[in-house]
Each structure stands twice: as structure tokens, then as C-alpha cells.
Design an enzyme around this catalytic site. Structure first.
Site, PDB file in Angstrom:
ATOM      1  CG  HIS A  48      38.943  42.233  40.866  1.00  0.00           C
ATOM      2  ND1 HIS A  48      37.680  42.122  41.403  1.00  0.00           N
ATOM      3  CD2 HIS A  48      39.032  43.483  40.372  1.00  0.00           C
ATOM      4  CE1 HIS A  48      37.049  43.275  41.255  1.00  0.00           C
ATOM      5  NE2 HIS A  48      37.844  44.120  40.639  1.00  0.00           N
TER       6      HIS A  48
ATOM      7  CB  SER B 250      30.805  39.222  51.339  1.00  0.00           C
ATOM      8  OG  SER B 250      31.219  37.921  51.056  1.00  0.00           O
TER       9      SER B 250
ATOM     10  CG  HIS C 243      30.796  42.185  40.820  1.00  0.00           C
ATOM     11  ND1 HIS C 243      31.488  42.322  39.643  1.00  0.00           N
ATOM     12  CD2 HIS C 243      31.706  41.744  41.737  1.00  0.00           C
ATOM     13  CE1 HIS C 243      32.755  41.955  39.831  1.00  0.00           C
ATOM     14  NE2 HIS C 243      32.904  41.611  41.095  1.00  0.00           N
TER      15      HIS C 243
ATOM     16  CG  ASP D  61      32.945  36.395  48.526  1.00  0.00           C
ATOM     17  OD1 ASP D  61      33.589  35.965  47.566  1.00  0.00           O
ATOM     18  OD2 ASP D  61      32.331  37.465  48.492  1.00  0.00           O
ATOM     19  CG  ASN D  62      37.733  35.420  48.733  1.00  0.00           C
ATOM     20  OD1 ASN D  62      36.717  36.033  49.042  1.00  0.00           O
ATOM     21  ND2 ASN D  62      38.907  36.000  48.646  1.00  0.00           N
TER      22      ASN D  62
ATOM     23  CD  GLN E  43      32.288  46.078  51.553  1.00  0.00           C
ATOM     24  OE1 GLN E  43      32.353  47.151  52.154  1.00  0.00           O
ATOM     25  NE2 GLN E  43      33.136  45.764  50.587  1.00  0.00           N
TER      26      GLN E  43
ATOM     27  CG  ASP F 215      34.417  43.796  44.310  1.00  0.00           C
ATOM     28  OD1 ASP F 215      35.603  43.384  44.273  1.00  0.00           O
ATOM     29  OD2 ASP F 215      33.441  43.051  44.148  1.00  0.00           O
TER      30      ASP F 215
ATOM     31  CG  ASN G 265      39.730  39.633  50.535  1.00  0.00           C
ATOM     32  OD1 ASN G 265      38.908  38.979  49.912  1.00  0.00           O
ATOM     33  ND2 ASN G 265      40.956  39.198  50.773  1.00  0.00           N
TER      34      ASN G 265
ATOM     35  CG  HIS H 222      30.327  34.336  45.159  1.00  0.00           C
ATOM     36  ND1 HIS H 222      30.880  33.717  44.072  1.00  0.00           N
ATOM     37  CD2 HIS H 222      31.370  34.769  45.908  1.00  0.00           C
ATOM     38  CE1 HIS H 222      32.193  33.768  44.164  1.00  0.00           C
ATOM     39  NE2 HIS H 222      32.517  34.410  45.260  1.00  0.00           N
TER      40      HIS H 222
ATOM     41  CB  SER I 234      28.775  47.061  37.700  1.00  0.00           C
ATOM     42  OG  SER I 234      29.033  45.711  38.021  1.00  0.00           O
TER      43      SER I 234
ATOM     44  CD  GLU J 176      32.928  42.188  48.778  1.00  0.00           C
ATOM     45  OE1 GLU J 176      32.647  42.993  49.696  1.00  0.00           O
ATOM     46  OE2 GLU J 176      32.364  41.086  48.639  1.00  0.00           O
TER      47      GLU J 176
ATOM     48  CB  SER K 247      29.689  41.706  37.094  1.00  0.00           C
ATOM     49  OG  SER K 247      29.827  43.063  37.445  1.00  0.00           O
TER      50      SER K 247
ATOM     51  CE  LYS L 109      35.120  39.132  49.898  1.00  0.00           C
ATOM     52  NZ  LYS L 109      35.984  38.582  48.860  1.00  0.00           N
TER      53      LYS L 109
ATOM     54  CB  CYS M 160      35.140  30.574  43.849  1.00  0.00           C
ATOM     55  SG  CYS M 160      35.473  32.356  43.725  1.00  0.00           S
TER      56      CYS M 160
HETATM   57  P1  NAI Z   1      45.058  34.451  47.302  1.00  0.00           P
HETATM   58  O1  NAI Z   1      46.199  35.389  47.461  1.00  0.00           O
HETATM   59  O2  NAI Z   1      44.500  33.742  48.487  1.00  0.00           O
HETATM   60  O3  NAI Z   1      45.397  33.325  46.217  1.00  0.00           O
HETATM   61  C1  NAI Z   1      46.057  33.555  45.013  1.00  0.00           C
HETATM   62  C2  NAI Z   1      47.066  32.407  44.851  1.00  0.00           C
HETATM   63  O4  NAI Z   1      47.642  32.473  43.542  1.00  0.00           O
HETATM   64  C3  NAI Z   1      48.220  32.499  45.854  1.00  0.00           C
HETATM   65  O5  NAI Z   1      48.301  31.307  46.596  1.00  0.00           O
HETATM   66  C4  NAI Z   1      49.438  32.722  44.974  1.00  0.00           C
HETATM   67  O6  NAI Z   1      50.592  32.097  45.486  1.00  0.00           O
HETATM   68  C5  NAI Z   1      49.015  32.120  43.652  1.00  0.00           C
HETATM   69  N1  NAI Z   1      49.712  32.663  42.488  1.00  0.00           N
HETATM   70  C6  NAI Z   1      50.127  33.935  42.273  1.00  0.00           C
HETATM   71  N2  NAI Z   1      50.720  34.047  41.082  1.00  0.00           N
HETATM   72  C7  NAI Z   1      50.673  32.818  40.513  1.00  0.00           C
HETATM   73  C8  NAI Z   1      51.108  32.312  39.261  1.00  0.00           C
HETATM   74  N3  NAI Z   1      51.720  33.097  38.380  1.00  0.00           N
HETATM   75  N4  NAI Z   1      50.887  30.992  38.998  1.00  0.00           N
HETATM   76  C9  NAI Z   1      50.274  30.191  39.904  1.00  0.00           C
HETATM   77  N5  NAI Z   1      49.835  30.632  41.110  1.00  0.00           N
HETATM   78  C10 NAI Z   1      50.021  31.937  41.406  1.00  0.00           C
HETATM   79  O7  NAI Z   1      43.904  35.317  46.605  1.00  0.00           O
HETATM   80  P2  NAI Z   1      42.354  34.903  46.485  1.00  0.00           P
HETATM   81  O8  NAI Z   1      41.609  35.482  47.623  1.00  0.00           O
HETATM   82  O9  NAI Z   1      42.273  33.460  46.194  1.00  0.00           O
HETATM   83  O10 NAI Z   1      41.936  35.768  45.208  1.00  0.00           O
HETATM   84  C11 NAI Z   1      42.430  35.495  43.907  1.00  0.00           C
HETATM   85  C12 NAI Z   1      41.806  36.496  42.932  1.00  0.00           C
HETATM   86  O11 NAI Z   1      40.390  36.285  42.862  1.00  0.00           O
HETATM   87  C13 NAI Z   1      41.965  37.950  43.321  1.00  0.00           C
HETATM   88  O12 NAI Z   1      42.127  38.723  42.151  1.00  0.00           O
HETATM   89  C14 NAI Z   1      40.648  38.289  43.989  1.00  0.00           C
HETATM   90  O13 NAI Z   1      40.401  39.668  43.985  1.00  0.00           O
HETATM   91  C15 NAI Z   1      39.690  37.507  43.133  1.00  0.00           C
HETATM   92  N6  NAI Z   1      38.399  37.137  43.708  1.00  0.00           N
HETATM   93  C16 NAI Z   1      37.408  36.844  42.803  1.00  0.00           C
HETATM   94  C17 NAI Z   1      36.172  36.446  43.229  1.00  0.00           C
HETATM   95  C18 NAI Z   1      35.110  36.154  42.234  1.00  0.00           C
HETATM   96  O14 NAI Z   1      33.959  36.015  42.610  1.00  0.00           O
HETATM   97  N7  NAI Z   1      35.414  36.041  40.967  1.00  0.00           N
HETATM   98  C19 NAI Z   1      35.850  36.308  44.655  1.00  0.00           C
HETATM   99  C20 NAI Z   1      36.964  36.593  45.529  1.00  0.00           C
HETATM  100  C21 NAI Z   1      38.188  36.987  45.055  1.00  0.00           C
END
Ligand code: NAI
Length: 483
Positions: A351, A412, A55, A240-241, A416, A144, A231, A404, A78, A206, A83, A236, A245
Site C-alpha cells: 500500500h 471487495s 483509488h 482481491d489481494n 464495502q 483505503d 479487508n 484490479h 483517491s 479496504e 491511481s 475480499k 494482484c
Molecule cells: P499479508 O500480511 O497477507 O502479507 C504480507 C507478507 O509479507 C506477510 O506474510 C509477512 O510475513 C511478509 N513480510 C513482512 N515483512 C517482510 C519483510 N521485511 N521481508 C519479507 N517478507 C515480509 O498482507 P497482504 O494482504 O498480502 O498485503 C500486503 C500489502 O499489499 C499491504 O500493504 C496491503 O495493504 C497491500 N495491498 C495492495 C493491493 C494492491 O492492489 N496493490 C491489494 C491488496 C493489498
């Protein structure tokens, strides 16, 4: 220095604004600035040619300029079509000493609101270095979500096979675009991606979703170069997560809709690190939050944190706000969306955009899309009720807001930077595989951020350290400790 024409951003005249915001951000990114001071003389990234796909925000600008300060040459795109902050992209191209007329920074290929075709073109541009044949292109990737890594891997795979499958065989619009890029590329140079793959010492990834792709490739035996999973550094994903968020989710909802969150019923799908931050921020605004989960441990955590845990089926008709944070696909289907109440808000913070079945929604013949403003659409169903979808189902905190804030990204991006130094300078210590950073570096990143918050650490006495069985200077926890 940017070669003439070797960049594509929205508007270079935004660079002045971007530079002012970068200067404010630098103060809020003490980790990155400390790394600049620590490595100013050693220049550990001298000779590194880093292709970045992340991003293109103000915070990322500070990361890019840190890599440059450590000696790297950098090209940047990006990792999402919505983003980019255009003033950040402009300021990075112009650089701290250049002007819009004579840019002297880093080649960036990114603007807010790319098409998918433009997005993959940009990704390709940052992987192709102008004097590619002489120097072998990039030797590091900073990724990322894994799109730059994917393009190299798919390109090399098809070059080995001698053919690229027809875009018509692709299972998604996006993959058809990728196949189109690679088809053209194969006719131009039949060994391009094989060469790029061979020149890459490693990738630092990331996010959760990109890391997931890397482990899949490792298990399938298709991974072509070593990777550091940034990650899963504690400083991180647990910051960050979660806290990132917690800040940027409601920022996105507010900028997109300005709806009052207090009193509303909000559903958060997924209670991982991202979901935990999202649920907390919505509750902080006074929403009644319901969590959906597939993992009993995370479901129990949500329940003990005081949230109702339900299935989407049970609440789809009554909730006001739906946020997906799962990294899974088809979590909210088009049938779900058809059943939601009038003006329910639907957004994704995971993501990729497939958490919400946007393709299925678009295919329905009983729904009409009405654009309200960039990255906000009303989808009106034939019965007259409508829903509001943010950022076309792409991550709304970066599409509708600015992602963020600096302080959390400093954590984060310090990881990196350290990961880039590790892979680039200690290549022999990282044979093909996926690694996390050693704990002492994780603790170092946290240390770099304590002073700025006025936090004072307690020091273990020698006797206490011996009692706990840890060194006085750390690391303080075993590898299996979960924080
Ligand atoms: P995580 O693995 O810690 O959490 C995801 C959760 O979703 C897990 O607990 C899992 O059991 C649950 N899950 C999976 N399928 C499901 C379903 N069908 N229904 C309900 N729950 C379900 O992963 P994290 O770190 O929380 O990341 C989640 C997503 O967010 C990833 O795609 C990651 O890349 C992205 N992300 C986005 C950020 C942003 O700024 N927008 C920042 C960091 C991560």
C-alpha cells in the site's frame, strides 16, 4: 448534484469515455448490481454522508454510484497520487444524467499525478462538506489505507492539544505536508476535526495496511469511531489481494516496460495474500520466481508451492525483477538497489511507498534520475549501470496499469457496501472497536458472483447438514476456518 466548482478532476470532457467503461464494468460487477436491486426500495443509506478515499478508478465509480443508488450522499478522493483514472473521475462528477457543462453526479477531488500537497488538499476537501456547520460534515468514511481516518484523528488530536507540531519536526516529507494542512486548519477553525470525528458513525476500511493502523489505534485507545475491517472478509483478501494482484501486477509491469517476463528471475518479497497472487502471475509468464519471507509459515507455503525461498541479500545481484508485497518498510534499501544488475526492474505493490527506500535512493549523490515516461524512471548510477523503478515506489498495479479488474472488485466493493449499511443502520450494535463482517454476509457476497461464472452450488440435504452440524443455508464454516 454537484455544487458549482465543488470538484477537481483533470478533464470533464473525458466523462463520455468514462461512462461507456462504467457501463461495461457494471456487467462485470454482479455483486454491486444485485445490491442495487435488493436495496432499491429500502434506501438504507438515506441520510448517509459518505467521505470516500479510495483509488478513483472505473470500478470505484460503480461503487460510488451504488452508494448513491442506496440513498447516500458521497464525496470522493483517491487514496494514491497515481491511481486515478481521469475518465472515471470525470464520469462520476458528470453523473449518469448530467453533462460536462451541467455536472449532476458526485463531487470528486482526484486526478492522476497529484503532488503530495495536492493529495492531502483533496483528502481535506472530501472531509469538509459545503454546509459543514449546519449538518456536521460526513457521518461515514470509506477508506483505503486509512488516510482520511488519519487526517481526522490527527486533526482532533492536535485540536485537543491546542497546537500542531511544526512540519520541520516530521519524519517524512508526507507527514510534513499533513502537519502543514492541520496547522492551517487549526487557525481557520480550532474545533473542525473534533466536530468531524464526533459526527462519524464509523469507517469501513479496504486494505491490510489500513486495517493494521486501525487495530493499532484501538490498542492504543486512540480510536475515535467504530470500524469495519473489510479487508479480512474472506471474499475480499482471499480474492482481491490474491487474484486481483495476479491480474494487475503483470499488467503494470507490461505497460511500464514491456519486458519479456518468461525466463527472467523475479523476486517477490512477502508471501501473504498479495505475494501469493504476484508469484503465481510471474510464474504464469514463465519467470523463475524467488520468494523472500520473514514468517516461517508463509515461507514454508512458498516452498511447498514450488518457489525458491531466499533472502534478498543472496539474490539481489542476480535477479531481474523485484516486487515488494509486504506492507513493511525498507524491504529494498538504496544499498540493495545500487547492487542490482543493469536494468533490473523494481516495483512495489504494497500500500505505501516506503517498502522501497526511494527517499534514500534520491539522496545518494552517485545516482541520477532519468524519466522515461509517466510513472517509469531509470535511475543511473555513477558506474554506468541503472535500474528501472515503477511508479516512484508506489503501488505499481494502480500507477502503471489500472488496478484490479471489475469482477474481483465487485467482491471487495460488495463487502464495502454491506459494511457501510451495517455501520450506518445498526450503529448501536457496533460500539467503539474494529469488527469484521459476519460470515453469512461473506458467503452472500460469494453467492452473488457464482452465477456469472456458471458455477453451480451443491445443496446439503437436511441430513448432511445435521451430520456436519451446520444450517442447510449456511454459514458453512466456523470462525477459525482459514480457507
Ligand atoms: P499479508 O500480511 O497477507 O502479507 C504480507 C507478507 O509479507 C506477510 O506474510 C509477512 O510475513 C511478509 N513480510 C513482512 N515483512 C517482510 C519483510 N521485511 N521481508 C519479507 N517478507 C515480509 O498482507 P497482504 O494482504 O498480502 O498485503 C500486503 C500489502 O499489499 C499491504 O500493504 C496491503 O495493504 C497491500 N495491498 C495492495 C493491493 C494492491 O492492489 N496493490 C491489494 C491488496 C493489498
Amino acid at each position: 448534484t454537484v455544487a458549482e466548482g465543488d470538484f477537481k478532476v483533470a478533464d470533464l470532457s473525458l466523462a463520455g469515455f468514462g461512462r461507456k467503461e462504467i457501463q461495461l464494468a457494471e456487467h462485470e460487477m454482479p455483486g454491486l448490481m444485485a445490491l442495487r436491486r435488493e436495496y432499491a426500495d429500502a434506501q438504507p443509506l438515506a441520510g448517509a454522508r459518505v467521505t470516500g478515499s479510495l483509488h478513483m478508478t472505473i470500478q470505484t465509480a460503480v461503487l460510488i454510484e451504488t452508494l448513491v443508488a442506496l440513498g447516500a450522499e458521497v464525496r470522493w478522493a483517491s487514496c494514491n497520487i497515481f491511481s486515478t483514472q481521469d475518465h472515471a473521475a470525470a464520469a462520476v462528477v458528470v453523473g449518469p444524467t448530467g453533462t460536462p457543462e451541467a455536472p449532476a453526479g458526485v463531487p470528486v477531488y482526484a486526478w492522476k499525478g497529484e503532488t503530495l500537497a495536492e493529495y492531502w488538499w483533496c483528502t481535506e476537501q472530501v472531509l469538509l462538506w459545503p454546509d459543514d456547520s449546519a449538518r456536521g460534515g460526513p457521518n461515514m468514511i470509506l477508506d483505503d489505507g486509512g488516510d482520511a481516518t488519519l487526517l481526522v484523528h490527527k486533526g482532533a488530536e492536535f485540536e485537543k492539544a491546542g497546537a500542531v507540531p511544526s512540519p520541520e519536526t516530521a519524519d517524512s516529507e508526507e507527514f510534513a505536508v499533513i502537519l502543514g494542512v492541520l496547522q492551517r486548519s487549526l487557525t481557520e477553525d480550532s474545533q473542525r476535526w473534533t466536530r468531524v470525528a464526533a459526527s462519524i458513525k464509523g469507517v469501513t476500511e479496504e486494505t491490510t495496511t489500513g486495517v493494521h493502523r486501525l487495530y493499532e489505534m484501538q490498542n492504543a485507545g486512540t480510536l475515535l469511531f467504530p470500524a469495519i475491517n473489510v479487508n479480512d472478509a474472506v471474499t475480499k483478501s482471499k480474492f482481491d489481494n490474491k487474484y486481483g494482484c495476479r491480474h494487475s501486477l503483470i499488467d503494470g509491469i507490461n505497460r511500464a516496460t514491456d519486458v519479456l517476463i518468461g525466463g527472467k528471475v523475479a523476486v517477490v518479497a512477502g508471501y501473504g495474500d498479495v505475494g501469493k497472487g504476484c508469484a503465481e502471475s510471474l510464474r504464469g509468464q514463465g519467470a523463475r520466481v524467488i520468494v523472500t519471507e520473514v514468517d516461517p509459515i508463509c515461507a514454508l507455503q512458498a516452498a511447498m508451492d514450488g518457489y525458491q525461498v531466499a533472502t534478498l541479500e543472496d539474490v539481489v545481484e542476480t535477479a531481474d525483477i523485484f516486487i515488494t508485497a509486504t506492507g513493511c518498510f525498507d524491504v529494498i534499501t538504496n544499498e540493495h538497489m545500487a547492487r542490482m544488475k543493469h536494468q533490473a526492474i523494481v516495483g512495489n505493490i504494497g500500500h505505501f511507498d516506503n517498502e522501497i527506500d526511494m527517499a534514500g535512493l534520491a539522496k545518494r549523490d552517485d545516482v541520477e534520475r532519468i524519466n522515461i515516461k509517466p510513472q517509469v524512471d531509470e535511475w543511473r548510477f555513477a558506474d554506468g549501470h541503472s535500474i528501472i523503478v515503477l511508479s516512484e515506489g508506489r503501488l505499481l498495479n494502480l500507477g502503471n496499469a489500472t488496478g484490479h479488474p471489475s469482477f474481483v472488485m465487485s467482491n471487495s466493493f460488495s463487502n464495502q457496501t454491506i459494511a457501510q449499511i451495517e455501520l450506518f443502520t445498526k450503529t448501536d450494535q457496533y460500539p467503539l472497536g474494529v469488527y469484521t463482517l459476519p460470515k453469512h454476509l461473506d458467503e452472500k457476497v460469494a453467492r452473488l458472483h457464482l452465477d456469472a461464472l456458471g458455477a453451480k452450488l451443491t445443496e446439503l440435504s437436511k441430513e448432511q447438514a445435521a451430520y456436519l452440524g451446520v444450517p442447510v443455508e449456511g454459514p458453512y464454516k466456523s470462525e477459525h476456518y482459514r480457507y
